[in-house]
Design a protein around this motif. Structure first.
Motif, PDB file in Angstrom:
ATOM      1  N   UNK A  60       1.755 -28.774 -38.007  1.00  0.00           N
ATOM      2  CA  UNK A  60       2.662 -28.324 -39.054  1.00  0.00           C
ATOM      3  C   UNK A  60       1.880 -27.875 -40.285  1.00  0.00           C
ATOM      4  N   UNK A  61       2.215 -26.698 -40.788  1.00  0.00           N
ATOM      5  CA  UNK A  61       1.571 -26.182 -41.989  1.00  0.00           C
ATOM      6  C   UNK A  61       0.273 -25.435 -41.748  1.00  0.00           C
ATOM      7  N   UNK A  62      -0.193 -25.415 -40.505  1.00  0.00           N
ATOM      8  CA  UNK A  62      -1.440 -24.713 -40.181  1.00  0.00           C
ATOM      9  C   UNK A  62      -1.116 -23.388 -39.502  1.00  0.00           C
ATOM     10  N   UNK A  63      -1.604 -22.294 -40.063  1.00  0.00           N
ATOM     11  CA  UNK A  63      -1.396 -20.974 -39.471  1.00  0.00           C
ATOM     12  C   UNK A  63      -2.721 -20.232 -39.397  1.00  0.00           C
ATOM     13  N   UNK A  64      -2.769 -19.222 -38.546  1.00  0.00           N
ATOM     14  CA  UNK A  64      -3.976 -18.420 -38.379  1.00  0.00           C
ATOM     15  C   UNK A  64      -3.648 -16.945 -38.553  1.00  0.00           C
ATOM     16  N   UNK A  65      -4.655 -16.173 -38.930  1.00  0.00           N
ATOM     17  CA  UNK A  65      -4.474 -14.734 -39.023  1.00  0.00           C
ATOM     18  C   UNK A  65      -4.466 -14.129 -37.624  1.00  0.00           C
ATOM     19  N   UNK A  66      -3.891 -12.939 -37.511  1.00  0.00           N
ATOM     20  CA  UNK A  66      -3.832 -12.264 -36.224  1.00  0.00           C
ATOM     21  C   UNK A  66      -5.248 -12.105 -35.666  1.00  0.00           C
ATOM     22  N   UNK A  67      -5.417 -12.434 -34.404  1.00  0.00           N
ATOM     23  CA  UNK A  67      -6.736 -12.469 -33.780  1.00  0.00           C
ATOM     24  C   UNK A  67      -7.097 -11.181 -33.054  1.00  0.00           C
ATOM     25  N   UNK A  68      -6.092 -10.566 -32.431  1.00  0.00           N
ATOM     26  CA  UNK A  68      -6.351  -9.463 -31.508  1.00  0.00           C
ATOM     27  C   UNK A  68      -5.336  -8.351 -31.701  1.00  0.00           C
ATOM     28  N   UNK A  69      -5.824  -7.125 -31.691  1.00  0.00           N
ATOM     29  CA  UNK A  69      -4.964  -5.936 -31.652  1.00  0.00           C
ATOM     30  C   UNK A  69      -5.266  -5.215 -30.350  1.00  0.00           C
ATOM     31  N   UNK A  70      -4.255  -5.102 -29.489  1.00  0.00           N
ATOM     32  CA  UNK A  70      -4.459  -4.383 -28.244  1.00  0.00           C
ATOM     33  C   UNK A  70      -3.706  -3.062 -28.290  1.00  0.00           C
ATOM     34  N   UNK A  71      -4.415  -1.978 -27.978  1.00  0.00           N
ATOM     35  CA  UNK A  71      -3.845  -0.635 -28.000  1.00  0.00           C
ATOM     36  C   UNK A  71      -4.157   0.020 -26.663  1.00  0.00           C
ATOM     37  N   UNK A  72      -3.115   0.459 -25.973  1.00  0.00           N
ATOM     38  CA  UNK A  72      -3.282   0.944 -24.607  1.00  0.00           C
ATOM     39  C   UNK A  72      -2.775   2.370 -24.420  1.00  0.00           C
ATOM     40  N   UNK A  73      -3.457   3.100 -23.560  1.00  0.00           N
ATOM     41  CA  UNK A  73      -2.932   4.346 -23.019  1.00  0.00           C
ATOM     42  C   UNK A  73      -2.330   3.980 -21.667  1.00  0.00           C
ATOM     43  N   UNK A  74      -1.974   4.973 -20.880  1.00  0.00           N
ATOM     44  CA  UNK A  74      -1.398   4.687 -19.573  1.00  0.00           C
ATOM     45  C   UNK A  74      -2.423   4.066 -18.623  1.00  0.00           C
ATOM     46  N   UNK A  75      -3.732   4.266 -18.900  1.00  0.00           N
ATOM     47  CA  UNK A  75      -4.743   3.753 -17.960  1.00  0.00           C
ATOM     48  C   UNK A  75      -5.937   3.066 -18.621  1.00  0.00           C
ATOM     49  N   UNK A  76      -5.961   2.968 -19.933  1.00  0.00           N
ATOM     50  CA  UNK A  76      -7.083   2.335 -20.634  1.00  0.00           C
ATOM     51  C   UNK A  76      -6.560   1.524 -21.805  1.00  0.00           C
ATOM     52  N   UNK A  77      -7.026   0.289 -21.910  1.00  0.00           N
ATOM     53  CA  UNK A  77      -6.591  -0.563 -23.019  1.00  0.00           C
ATOM     54  C   UNK A  77      -7.803  -1.061 -23.806  1.00  0.00           C
ATOM     55  N   UNK A  78      -7.745  -0.902 -25.113  1.00  0.00           N
ATOM     56  CA  UNK A  78      -8.784  -1.413 -26.001  1.00  0.00           C
ATOM     57  C   UNK A  78      -8.298  -2.699 -26.660  1.00  0.00           C
ATOM     58  N   UNK A  79      -9.139  -3.707 -26.619  1.00  0.00           N
ATOM     59  CA  UNK A  79      -8.843  -4.989 -27.255  1.00  0.00           C
ATOM     60  C   UNK A  79      -9.723  -5.120 -28.489  1.00  0.00           C
ATOM     61  N   UNK A  80      -9.139  -4.948 -29.664  1.00  0.00           N
ATOM     62  CA  UNK A  80      -9.868  -5.042 -30.918  1.00  0.00           C
ATOM     63  C   UNK A  80      -9.837  -6.486 -31.406  1.00  0.00           C
TER      64      UNK A  80
END
Length: 214
Positions: A60-80
């Motif tokens: 309770x009370x502990x939060x984290x910033x977003x860790x991962x941004x995933x952006x995908x095309x129809x056949x390739x996905x980048x994990x930032x």
């Protein structure tokens, strides 16, 4: 024969469906320099699927910033891996672009989380939750929407894993990529159904809806 879709999809029926996983390339971005080439490639695509992952908190009370941004095309996905590289100028340029539509689910939450890392003005975003209602679907979760439209299951088993881990395992990578890619698939199918009217909407009785809610 028209496709049958439901205004509400019973979560219990998802368990028996065949599992679907992203089958394309998954590229993990772990240095700021890598973001430039990745974004250059993504900006050349006609459409993108987008999602984020955040380390879960069990206190309770502990939060984290977003860790991962995933952006995908129809056949390739980048994990930032934002926990390692932050919001680089290239990533912000991608998020602010009005040239390439970025398809997602509950995008207000994702944009808010990303804005906590760095301020940006959202570009061309398309939230599936705002458009499924146009064909009578009331469900808002990715898992239910995909099951309803394709009769396949997206597993959520990795959702509460540690996205700040030094190294993401293969299951985490597949989970993240599948979620972003699935947004493209749902968007394309919604577009097809709206244009062709090739579907029959079945209204689930209220009694069944109550069972689903339980």
């Amino acid at each position: 024969m028209k496709k049958t879709i439901y205004n509400k999809f019973d979560k219990k029926d998802i368990k028996s469906l065949p599992r679907i996983l992203f089958s394309g390339r998954i590229i993990t971005i772990i240095t700021p320099g890598e973001t430039e080439k990745a974004v250059e490639y993504l900006m050349s695509q006609p459409i993108l699927g987008i999602d984020t992952e955040t380390r879960p908190s069990f206190k309770k009370g502990v939060t984290y910033q977003v860790s991962l941004l995933q952006v995908s095309t129809i056949d390739t996905c980048f994990l930032f891996r934002l926990n390692m590289i932050g919001m680089t100028p290239a990533i912000i340029r991608l998020l602010e672009s009005r040239n390439v539509p970025k398809i997602g689910l509950s995008l207000n939450d994702d944009v808010m989380a990303l804005n906590k890392r760095a301020k940006f003005t959202p570009g061309a975003f398309y939230d599936l939750q705002k458009h499924v209602k146009e064909i009578g679907i009331e469900d808002l979760s990715l898992q239910k929407l995909y099951a309803n439209l394709f009769n396949e299951k997206i597993s959520k088993a990795q959702r509460l894993t540690n996205w700040d881990s030094e190294i993401l395992n293969d299951k985490q990578k597949l989970y993240a990529a599948t979620d972003a890619w699935a947004c493209i698939m749902i968007y394309k199918e919604l577009q097809r159904l709206e244009i062709t009217d090739d579907y029959e909407l079945v209204i689930v009785p209220e009694v069944v809806k109550e069972t689903i809610a339980e």
